[in-house]
Design an enzyme around this catalytic site. Structure first.
Site, short mmCIF file in Angstrom:
data_model
loop_
_atom_site.label_atom_id
_atom_site.label_comp_id
_atom_site.label_asym_id
_atom_site.label_seq_id
_atom_site.Cartn_x
_atom_site.Cartn_y
_atom_site.Cartn_z
CG ASN A 6 -1.08 -7.06 -1.85
OD1 ASN A 6 -2.08 -6.95 -2.54
ND2 ASN A 6 -1.13 -7.24 -0.54
CB SER A 59 -8.88 -3.76 -0.29
OG SER A 59 -9.28 -2.41 -0.40
CG ASN A 62 -10.95 1.33 0.58
OD1 ASN A 62 -11.91 1.75 1.22
ND2 ASN A 62 -9.73 1.28 1.07
NE ARG A 118 -13.46 8.57 0.34
CZ ARG A 118 -13.70 9.37 1.39
NH1 ARG A 118 -13.81 8.85 2.60
NH2 ARG A 118 -13.85 10.68 1.22
N GLY A 139 0.80 -1.22 0.00
CA GLY A 139 0.00 0.00 0.00
C GLY A 139 0.83 1.26 0.00
CB THR A 154 -7.72 -1.07 6.67
OG1 THR A 154 -8.44 -1.37 5.46
CG2 THR A 154 -6.33 -0.57 6.30
CE LYS A 184 -2.17 2.62 -3.03
NZ LYS A 184 -3.06 1.49 -2.73
#
Length: 336
Positions: free
Chosen positions: A139, A175, A177, A112, A63, A247, A66
């Protein structure tokens, strides 16, 4: 030493602008003699996990980088491993801005972002240029416009492309989002995805003559029953590791604070206890059959030790790194 001053300046900026500014500076240092400005030596504390040898148990969570733009500069700070991404098959801009918020009083972040990234092909080009001596995790996720029912195809596309360049591959199904993404954590959808990923891993192992382990990243917002089911699926499909946790959507610990009502995933200190509890419960369920990478609110040596005592073999930081700076890396690795 200097991070409190840097942080004070960066925290005057909008969080995403601060991130972009920092990465511009890190990219300018990467691969130049000036990289010593962010370098620090940390003790070697080898850990064997998922069949890989890590020079120390502390990694950078996905994150932050990225697109794999600053692997070498971040690596120079002392991480034993770095996880880049989340990356998707096609580039995508993510959700509308503003989409990243600091909960300063609680040392938390709400994001987000929505898997904003320049696509898997761009990431691979950046990885090829890097010289990081630690383990590189990649990832992967699905594009927002890919229907959830076809989501596994996006993971397989990314796996196919990143496999030759990854130390391990992380499957992000947690995630909050990307609409519908978390539904891939449950029941038949999870079994179907894991079976496809395991088949692809076997095929790629034969093609590339190297075995790249796969870890699945899970959410903290799971019931006891869901956690037990996930553990069972991971074991049945011979997945190599589990990353706990992503998260949270829970806001109970930040009620009344600025930005607490913003949509998105909450990370940092407010996530610390919940993620540790998930690790502890998962560890009881897995009984050592696959390793746990612990992440969520680690901002001190004590917090790092708690994750490992709960059952994590490796740990990762992100929000704690933002709030505490590179000194946190040296502190944790030295005293863990």
């Amino acid at each position: 030493m200097y991070y409190p001053l840097v942080k004070k300046a960066l925290f005057q900026l909008d969080p995403e602008r601060a991130h972009e500014f920092t990465f511009r500076q890190l990219k300018r240092l990467t691969g130049t003699p000036l990289q010593f400005l962010v370098s620090q030596s940390v003790p070697t504390k080898p850990v064997s996990c998922m069949g890989l040898s890590f020079k120390n148990p502390l990694g950078l969570a996905a994150g932050l980088d990225k697109d794999g733009e600053c692997i070498d500069a971040l690596g120079a700070m002392g991480f034993g491993f770095i996880e880049v991404g989340t990356v998707t098959p096609k580039p995508q801009s993510g959700n509308d801005k503003p989409r990243l918020f600091r909960i300063v009083e609680a040392e938390g972040l709400i994001n987000r972002m929505g898997f904003n990234n320049h696509g898997v092909d761009n990431l691979i080009e950046n990885v090829k240029k890097s010289h990081f001596g630690g383990i590189l995790g990649i990832n992967i996720g699905k594009n927002k416009d890919t229907p959830v029912e076809q989501g596994k195809e996006d993971y397989l596309i990314c796996m196919d492309k990143v496999y030759p360049y990854a130390g391990y591959i992380a499957i992000n199904i947690s995630s909050p989002n990307t609409p519908g993404l978390r539904s891939l954590q449950y029941g038949e959808a999870l079994d179907d995805l894991l079976a496809a990923i395991k088949n692809k891993q076997t095929e790629l192992h034969q093609r590339h003559h190297k075995y790249v382990p796969v870890a699945v990243k899970i959410a903290p917002d799971l019931t006891e029953e869901e956690l037990i089911q996930i553990a069972d699926s991971l074991v049945r499909h011979n997945i190599d590791g589990v990353i706990a946790t992503n998260t949270t959507l829970d806001r109970s610990l930040i009620q009344g604070l600025n930005y607490c009502e913003q949509a998105g995933g909450l990370s940092g200190r407010p996530l610390q206890l919940r993620s540790t509890e998930v690790i502890r419960r998962l560890s009881q369920e897995l009984q050592g059959r696959l390793p746990i990478i612990g992440v969520g609110g680690i901002d001190s040596v004590t917090a790092a030790r708690e994750k490992m005592a709960a059952g994590a073999s490796l740990i990762q930081i992100y929000s704690g790194f933002i709030f505490r700076g590179p000194g946190l890396i040296k502190n944790i690795v030295t005293h863990i």
